[in-house]
Design a protein around this motif. Sequence first.
Motif, PDB file in Angstrom:
ATOM      1  N   SER A   1      17.897 -13.616  52.154  1.00  0.00           N
ATOM      2  CA  SER A   1      17.074 -15.007  52.629  1.00  0.00           C
ATOM      3  C   SER A   1      15.872 -15.332  51.965  1.00  0.00           C
ATOM      4  O   SER A   1      15.802 -16.561  51.666  1.00  0.00           O
ATOM      5  N   PHE A   2      14.943 -14.394  51.656  1.00  0.00           N
ATOM      6  CA  PHE A   2      13.972 -14.576  50.976  1.00  0.00           C
ATOM      7  C   PHE A   2      13.933 -15.092  49.516  1.00  0.00           C
ATOM      8  O   PHE A   2      13.510 -16.119  49.323  1.00  0.00           O
ATOM      9  N   PHE A   3      15.145 -14.469  48.729  1.00  0.00           N
ATOM     10  CA  PHE A   3      15.174 -15.017  47.546  1.00  0.00           C
ATOM     11  C   PHE A   3      15.993 -16.552  47.566  1.00  0.00           C
ATOM     12  O   PHE A   3      15.507 -17.255  46.846  1.00  0.00           O
ATOM     13  N   THR A   4      16.667 -16.857  48.571  1.00  0.00           N
ATOM     14  CA  THR A   4      17.364 -18.162  48.667  1.00  0.00           C
ATOM     15  C   THR A   4      16.247 -18.885  49.252  1.00  0.00           C
ATOM     16  O   THR A   4      16.047 -20.108  48.478  1.00  0.00           O
ATOM     17  N   ASP A   5      15.293 -18.832  50.065  1.00  0.00           N
ATOM     18  CA  ASP A   5      14.421 -19.827  50.413  1.00  0.00           C
ATOM     19  C   ASP A   5      13.248 -19.893  49.127  1.00  0.00           C
ATOM     20  O   ASP A   5      12.852 -21.051  49.258  1.00  0.00           O
ATOM     21  N   SER A   6      13.077 -18.762  48.455  1.00  0.00           N
ATOM     22  CA  SER A   6      12.156 -19.027  47.407  1.00  0.00           C
ATOM     23  C   SER A   6      12.742 -19.745  46.093  1.00  0.00           C
ATOM     24  O   SER A   6      12.202 -20.723  45.512  1.00  0.00           O
ATOM     25  N   TRP A   7      14.061 -19.649  45.959  1.00  0.00           N
ATOM     26  CA  TRP A   7      14.623 -20.526  44.914  1.00  0.00           C
ATOM     27  C   TRP A   7      14.738 -22.110  45.450  1.00  0.00           C
ATOM     28  O   TRP A   7      14.477 -23.034  44.545  1.00  0.00           O
ATOM     29  N   SER A   8      14.841 -22.337  46.541  1.00  0.00           N
ATOM     30  CA  SER A   8      14.915 -23.569  46.893  1.00  0.00           C
ATOM     31  C   SER A   8      13.387 -24.511  47.217  1.00  0.00           C
ATOM     32  O   SER A   8      13.199 -25.387  46.643  1.00  0.00           O
ATOM     33  N   GLU A   9      12.447 -23.620  47.338  1.00  0.00           N
ATOM     34  CA  GLU A   9      10.981 -24.060  47.096  1.00  0.00           C
ATOM     35  C   GLU A   9      10.805 -24.267  45.682  1.00  0.00           C
ATOM     36  O   GLU A   9      10.161 -25.174  45.258  1.00  0.00           O
ATOM     37  N   LEU A  10      11.175 -23.413  44.720  1.00  0.00           N
ATOM     38  CA  LEU A  10      10.854 -23.728  43.404  1.00  0.00           C
ATOM     39  C   LEU A  10      11.497 -24.822  42.840  1.00  0.00           C
ATOM     40  O   LEU A  10      11.106 -25.476  41.764  1.00  0.00           O
ATOM     41  N   LYS A  11      12.480 -25.322  43.433  1.00  0.00           N
ATOM     42  CA  LYS A  11      13.272 -26.582  42.971  1.00  0.00           C
ATOM     43  C   LYS A  11      12.476 -27.761  43.239  1.00  0.00           C
ATOM     44  O   LYS A  11      12.535 -28.794  42.677  1.00  0.00           O
ATOM     45  N   LYS A  12      11.767 -27.674  44.632  1.00  0.00           N
ATOM     46  CA  LYS A  12      10.760 -28.653  44.776  1.00  0.00           C
ATOM     47  C   LYS A  12       9.334 -28.997  44.101  1.00  0.00           C
ATOM     48  O   LYS A  12       8.775 -30.053  44.042  1.00  0.00           O
ATOM     49  N   VAL A  13       9.094 -27.958  43.203  1.00  0.00           N
ATOM     50  CA  VAL A  13       7.882 -27.694  42.468  1.00  0.00           C
ATOM     51  C   VAL A  13       8.028 -28.964  41.469  1.00  0.00           C
ATOM     52  O   VAL A  13       8.984 -29.200  40.692  1.00  0.00           O
ATOM     53  N   LYS A  14       6.767 -29.754  41.333  1.00  0.00           N
ATOM     54  CA  LYS A  14       6.756 -30.522  40.010  1.00  0.00           C
ATOM     55  C   LYS A  14       6.076 -29.807  38.888  1.00  0.00           C
ATOM     56  O   LYS A  14       5.016 -29.520  38.679  1.00  0.00           O
ATOM     57  N   TRP A  15       7.065 -29.442  37.874  1.00  0.00           N
ATOM     58  CA  TRP A  15       6.393 -28.703  36.749  1.00  0.00           C
ATOM     59  C   TRP A  15       5.871 -29.511  35.690  1.00  0.00           C
ATOM     60  O   TRP A  15       6.138 -30.605  35.498  1.00  0.00           O
ATOM     61  N   PRO A  16       4.641 -28.894  35.191  1.00  0.00           N
ATOM     62  CA  PRO A  16       3.912 -29.621  34.369  1.00  0.00           C
ATOM     63  C   PRO A  16       4.735 -30.144  32.919  1.00  0.00           C
ATOM     64  O   PRO A  16       5.618 -29.196  32.507  1.00  0.00           O
ATOM     65  N   ASN A  17       4.466 -31.206  32.354  1.00  0.00           N
ATOM     66  CA  ASN A  17       5.283 -31.512  31.053  1.00  0.00           C
ATOM     67  C   ASN A  17       4.317 -30.674  30.032  1.00  0.00           C
ATOM     68  O   ASN A  17       3.439 -30.161  30.390  1.00  0.00           O
ATOM     69  N   ARG A  18       4.663 -30.965  28.677  1.00  0.00           N
ATOM     70  CA  ARG A  18       4.140 -30.143  27.653  1.00  0.00           C
ATOM     71  C   ARG A  18       2.783 -30.359  27.219  1.00  0.00           C
ATOM     72  O   ARG A  18       2.004 -29.483  27.377  1.00  0.00           O
ATOM     73  N   LYS A  19       2.365 -31.775  27.475  1.00  0.00           N
ATOM     74  CA  LYS A  19       1.127 -32.099  27.215  1.00  0.00           C
ATOM     75  C   LYS A  19       0.227 -31.571  28.384  1.00  0.00           C
ATOM     76  O   LYS A  19      -1.073 -31.196  28.159  1.00  0.00           O
ATOM     77  N   GLU A  20       0.530 -31.778  29.409  1.00  0.00           N
ATOM     78  CA  GLU A  20      -0.190 -31.261  30.619  1.00  0.00           C
ATOM     79  C   GLU A  20      -0.492 -29.754  30.391  1.00  0.00           C
ATOM     80  O   GLU A  20      -1.486 -29.071  30.667  1.00  0.00           O
ATOM     81  N   LEU A  21       0.617 -29.072  30.313  1.00  0.00           N
ATOM     82  CA  LEU A  21       0.513 -27.622  29.994  1.00  0.00           C
ATOM     83  C   LEU A  21      -0.631 -27.132  28.688  1.00  0.00           C
ATOM     84  O   LEU A  21      -1.362 -26.169  28.925  1.00  0.00           O
TER      85      LEU A  21
END
Length: 70
Positions: free
Chosen positions: A16-36
């Motif tokens: 359940s922890f890994f399932t919840d973690s995966w669903s939360e990671l899908k909500k993250v707005k990852w930075p693009n190359r310039k921001e990174l």
Amino acid sequence: MAFLSRMKQSFGSTFSFFTDSWSELKKVKWPNRKELTSYTLVTVITVVFVSIYFTVLDLGISELLRLVFE
């Protein structure tokens, strides 16, 4: 029997922890190359300045202690 039910419950909560973690990671707005790149540059510059600050501070305190104890 109680041991087996506890094992099942702990594995269930782990999955359940890994399932919840995966669903939360899908909500993250990852930075693009310039921001990174800019974030990394800011981090490296900050680390360099903090390292220089603490090096100078350490050398100053060491010199002060050397003068006091000699």
